[in-house]
Write a protein that holds these residues in place. Structure first.
Motif, PDB file in Angstrom:
ATOM      1  N   ARG A  49       0.827  -1.208   0.000  1.00 48.48           N
ATOM      2  CA  ARG A  49       0.000   0.000   0.000  1.00 48.48           C
ATOM      3  C   ARG A  49       0.865   1.262   0.000  1.00 48.48           C
ATOM      4  NH1 ARG A  49      -2.433  -0.776   4.458  1.00 48.48           N
ATOM      5  NH2 ARG A  49      -1.115   0.591   5.659  1.00 48.48           N
ATOM      6  N   SER A  50       1.904   1.266   0.802  1.00 46.90           N
ATOM      7  CA  SER A  50       2.817   2.420   0.833  1.00 46.90           C
ATOM      8  C   SER A  50       3.449   2.647  -0.530  1.00 46.90           C
ATOM      9  CB  SER A  50       3.917   2.210   1.875  1.00 46.90           C
ATOM     10  OG  SER A  50       3.378   2.201   3.162  1.00 46.90           O
ATOM     11  N   ALA A  51       3.850   1.572  -1.188  1.00 49.58           N
ATOM     12  CA  ALA A  51       4.496   1.682  -2.508  1.00 49.58           C
ATOM     13  C   ALA A  51       3.541   2.262  -3.540  1.00 49.58           C
ATOM     14  CB  ALA A  51       5.019   0.318  -2.954  1.00 49.58           C
ATOM     15  N   TRP A  52       2.297   1.759  -3.587  1.00 49.45           N
ATOM     16  CA  TRP A  52       1.398   2.279  -4.616  1.00 49.45           C
ATOM     17  C   TRP A  52       0.940   3.696  -4.285  1.00 49.45           C
ATOM     18  CZ3 TRP A  52      -1.884  -1.980  -2.474  1.00 49.45           C
ATOM     19  CH2 TRP A  52      -3.033  -1.557  -1.803  1.00 49.45           C
ATOM     20  N   LEU A  59      -6.230   3.007  -4.905  1.00 48.97           N
ATOM     21  CA  LEU A  59      -6.429   1.611  -4.546  1.00 48.97           C
ATOM     22  C   LEU A  59      -7.000   0.841  -5.737  1.00 48.97           C
ATOM     23  CD1 LEU A  59      -7.669   0.101  -1.309  1.00 48.97           C
ATOM     24  CD2 LEU A  59      -8.834  -0.515  -3.405  1.00 48.97           C
ATOM     25  N   ARG A  60      -7.951   1.437  -6.435  1.00 51.31           N
ATOM     26  CA  ARG A  60      -8.556   0.772  -7.593  1.00 51.31           C
ATOM     27  C   ARG A  60      -7.532   0.509  -8.688  1.00 51.31           C
ATOM     28  NH1 ARG A  60     -13.787  -0.021  -7.461  1.00 51.31           N
ATOM     29  NH2 ARG A  60     -15.148   1.310  -6.257  1.00 51.31           N
ATOM     30  N   HIS A  61      -6.662   1.499  -8.926  1.00 54.42           N
ATOM     31  CA  HIS A  61      -5.643   1.314  -9.962  1.00 54.42           C
ATOM     32  C   HIS A  61      -4.653   0.217  -9.545  1.00 54.42           C
ATOM     33  CE1 HIS A  61      -3.275   2.249 -13.447  1.00 54.42           C
ATOM     34  NE2 HIS A  61      -2.206   2.430 -12.702  1.00 54.42           N
ATOM     35  N   VAL A  65      -3.931  -3.268 -11.572  1.00 53.25           N
ATOM     36  CA  VAL A  65      -2.586  -3.685 -11.975  1.00 53.25           C
ATOM     37  C   VAL A  65      -2.285  -5.094 -11.465  1.00 53.25           C
ATOM     38  CG1 VAL A  65      -0.141  -3.249 -11.452  1.00 53.25           C
ATOM     39  CG2 VAL A  65      -1.604  -1.379 -12.217  1.00 53.25           C
ATOM     40  N   MET A  66      -2.705  -5.380 -10.243  1.00 53.93           N
ATOM     41  CA  MET A  66      -2.435  -6.694  -9.649  1.00 53.93           C
ATOM     42  C   MET A  66      -3.408  -7.769 -10.136  1.00 53.93           C
ATOM     43  SD  MET A  66      -1.321  -5.891  -5.711  1.00 53.93           S
ATOM     44  CE  MET A  66      -2.600  -4.702  -5.289  1.00 53.93           C
ATOM     45  N   LEU A  67      -4.427  -7.344 -10.925  1.00 59.15           N
ATOM     46  CA  LEU A  67      -5.480  -8.245 -11.401  1.00 59.15           C
ATOM     47  C   LEU A  67      -6.268  -8.855 -10.244  1.00 59.15           C
ATOM     48  CD1 LEU A  67      -3.624 -10.066 -14.343  1.00 59.15           C
ATOM     49  CD2 LEU A  67      -5.018  -7.981 -14.432  1.00 59.15           C
ATOM     50  N   LEU A  68      -6.537  -8.016  -9.244  1.00 61.95           N
ATOM     51  CA  LEU A  68      -7.324  -8.412  -8.079  1.00 61.95           C
ATOM     52  C   LEU A  68      -8.550  -7.511  -7.979  1.00 61.95           C
ATOM     53  CD1 LEU A  68      -4.419  -8.771  -5.471  1.00 61.95           C
ATOM     54  CD2 LEU A  68      -5.594 -10.621  -6.671  1.00 61.95           C
ATOM     55  N   HIS A  69      -9.583  -7.973  -7.335  1.00 58.54           N
ATOM     56  CA  HIS A  69     -10.767  -7.148  -7.116  1.00 58.54           C
ATOM     57  C   HIS A  69     -10.444  -6.031  -6.125  1.00 58.54           C
ATOM     58  CE1 HIS A  69     -13.644  -9.597  -9.321  1.00 58.54           C
ATOM     59  NE2 HIS A  69     -13.042 -10.662  -8.808  1.00 58.54           N
ATOM     60  N   ALA A  70     -10.964  -4.858  -6.392  1.00 58.18           N
ATOM     61  CA  ALA A  70     -10.708  -3.708  -5.524  1.00 58.18           C
ATOM     62  C   ALA A  70     -11.179  -3.972  -4.097  1.00 58.18           C
ATOM     63  CB  ALA A  70     -11.371  -2.450  -6.088  1.00 58.18           C
ATOM     64  N   SER A  71     -12.298  -4.682  -3.935  1.00 60.24           N
ATOM     65  CA  SER A  71     -12.798  -4.954  -2.582  1.00 60.24           C
ATOM     66  C   SER A  71     -11.840  -5.875  -1.824  1.00 60.24           C
ATOM     67  CB  SER A  71     -14.201  -5.561  -2.629  1.00 60.24           C
ATOM     68  OG  SER A  71     -14.186  -6.779  -3.352  1.00 60.24           O
ATOM     69  N   SER A  74      -8.902  -3.660  -0.924  1.00 58.57           N
ATOM     70  CA  SER A  74      -9.336  -2.715   0.107  1.00 58.57           C
ATOM     71  C   SER A  74      -9.379  -3.374   1.482  1.00 58.57           C
ATOM     72  CB  SER A  74     -10.721  -2.164  -0.247  1.00 58.57           C
ATOM     73  OG  SER A  74     -11.197  -1.324   0.778  1.00 58.57           O
ATOM     74  N   HIS A  75     -10.003  -4.534   1.557  1.00 52.09           N
ATOM     75  CA  HIS A  75     -10.105  -5.228   2.853  1.00 52.09           C
ATOM     76  C   HIS A  75      -8.730  -5.606   3.393  1.00 52.09           C
ATOM     77  CE1 HIS A  75     -11.099  -8.014   6.032  1.00 52.09           C
ATOM     78  NE2 HIS A  75     -10.318  -8.904   5.438  1.00 52.09           N
ATOM     79  N   ASN A  76      -7.904  -6.209   2.539  1.00 56.21           N
ATOM     80  CA  ASN A  76      -6.639  -6.760   3.001  1.00 56.21           C
ATOM     81  C   ASN A  76      -5.573  -5.712   3.269  1.00 56.21           C
ATOM     82  OD1 ASN A  76      -7.116  -9.697   3.046  1.00 56.21           O
ATOM     83  ND2 ASN A  76      -7.675  -9.300   0.939  1.00 56.21           N
ATOM     84  N   SER A  77      -5.641  -4.589   2.591  1.00 57.56           N
ATOM     85  CA  SER A  77      -4.612  -3.562   2.777  1.00 57.56           C
ATOM     86  C   SER A  77      -4.990  -2.538   3.842  1.00 57.56           C
ATOM     87  CB  SER A  77      -4.329  -2.852   1.450  1.00 57.56           C
ATOM     88  OG  SER A  77      -5.468  -2.125   1.016  1.00 57.56           O
ATOM     89  N   LYS A  78      -6.164  -2.676   4.388  1.00 51.37           N
ATOM     90  CA  LYS A  78      -6.620  -1.759   5.431  1.00 51.37           C
ATOM     91  C   LYS A  78      -5.815  -1.986   6.708  1.00 51.37           C
ATOM     92  CE  LYS A  78     -10.880  -1.276   5.244  1.00 51.37           C
ATOM     93  NZ  LYS A  78     -12.303  -1.615   5.243  1.00 51.37           N
ATOM     94  N   PRO A  79      -5.254  -0.924   7.282  1.00 53.17           N
ATOM     95  CA  PRO A  79      -4.524  -1.109   8.546  1.00 53.17           C
ATOM     96  C   PRO A  79      -5.422  -1.770   9.590  1.00 53.17           C
ATOM     97  CG  PRO A  79      -4.177   1.101   7.679  1.00 53.17           C
ATOM     98  CD  PRO A  79      -5.258   0.467   6.839  1.00 53.17           C
ATOM     99  N   GLY A  80      -4.902  -2.788  10.221  1.00 58.02           N
ATOM    100  CA  GLY A  80      -5.661  -3.502  11.242  1.00 58.02           C
ATOM    101  C   GLY A  80      -6.723  -4.423  10.682  1.00 58.02           C
ATOM    102  N   ALA A  81      -6.636  -4.756   9.402  1.00 57.64           N
ATOM    103  CA  ALA A  81      -7.620  -5.659   8.797  1.00 57.64           C
ATOM    104  C   ALA A  81      -7.681  -6.955   9.593  1.00 57.64           C
ATOM    105  CB  ALA A  81      -7.254  -5.952   7.351  1.00 57.64           C
TER     106      ALA A  81
END
Length: 127
Positions: A49-52, A59-61, A65-71, A74-81
Motif C-alpha cells: 500500500r505504501s508503494a502504490w 487503490l482501484r488502480h 494492476v495486480m489483477l485483483l478485485h478492488a474490494s 481494500s479489505h486486506n490492505s486496510k490497517p488492522g484488517a
C-alpha cells in the motif's frame, strides 16, 4: 509411491508423479513468498500500500494492476484488517513491475525474508 499420494492425485486428476516431483525454482519462490505473506500479511500489505500510494496510484488502480478485485485489496490492505489474506507472488510482481521499482516483489516482505527470496529468484534467472 504411497497410496495416499496416488489417491490424492486421482482426486485432483493429475499424474501421481506431479505431486511427488521436486519443486521448480519458481514454485519454491512462490511457496516461500506465500508462507512469509501468510505469517506477515499486515506487513506485506502495508508495504505494498505504501508503494502504490507513493507512486500516486489509487487503490482501484493498484488492484487493477495486480489483477485483483478492488474490494479484496481494500479489505486486506486496510490497517488492522481482520485476518487479511496473503498477497501472493504473482500480484506482487505485477505491482512492482507497474511501479517500475528497482526491486522486485521481495520489497514487500519483512526485511529478514528478502534475501531468501532473492537467492531463489537469482538461481532461477542465472539458468
Amino acid at each position: 509411491m504411497p497410496a495416499n499420494v496416488i489417491e490424492l492425485a486421482n482426486l485432483l486428476d493429475v499424474p501421481p508423479e506431479e505431486l511427488s516431483r521436486p519443486l521448480t525454482d519458481f514454485e519454491q519462490a512462490e511457496w516461500l513468498y506465500y508462507r512469509v505473506s501468510v505469517r506477515n500479511a499486515h506487513v506485506v500489505w502495508s508495504n505494498a500500500r505504501s508503494a502504490w500510494q507513493q507512486a500516486g496510484y489509487s487503490l482501484r488502480h493498484a488492484a487493477s494492476v495486480m489483477l485483483l478485485h478492488a474490494s479484496f485489496v481494500s479489505h486486506n490492505s486496510k490497517p488492522g484488517a481482520r485476518r487479511p489474506s496473503p498477497l501472493t507472488l504473482q500480484p506482487a510482481s505485477r505491482l512492482t513491475t507497474a511501479l517500475s521499482t528497482p526491486f522486485g516483489p521481495e520489497v514487500f516482505l519483512p526485511m529478514q525474508y528478502r534475501s531468501d527470496l532473492l537467492q531463489i529468484l537469482s538461481t532461477r534467472l542465472s539458468r
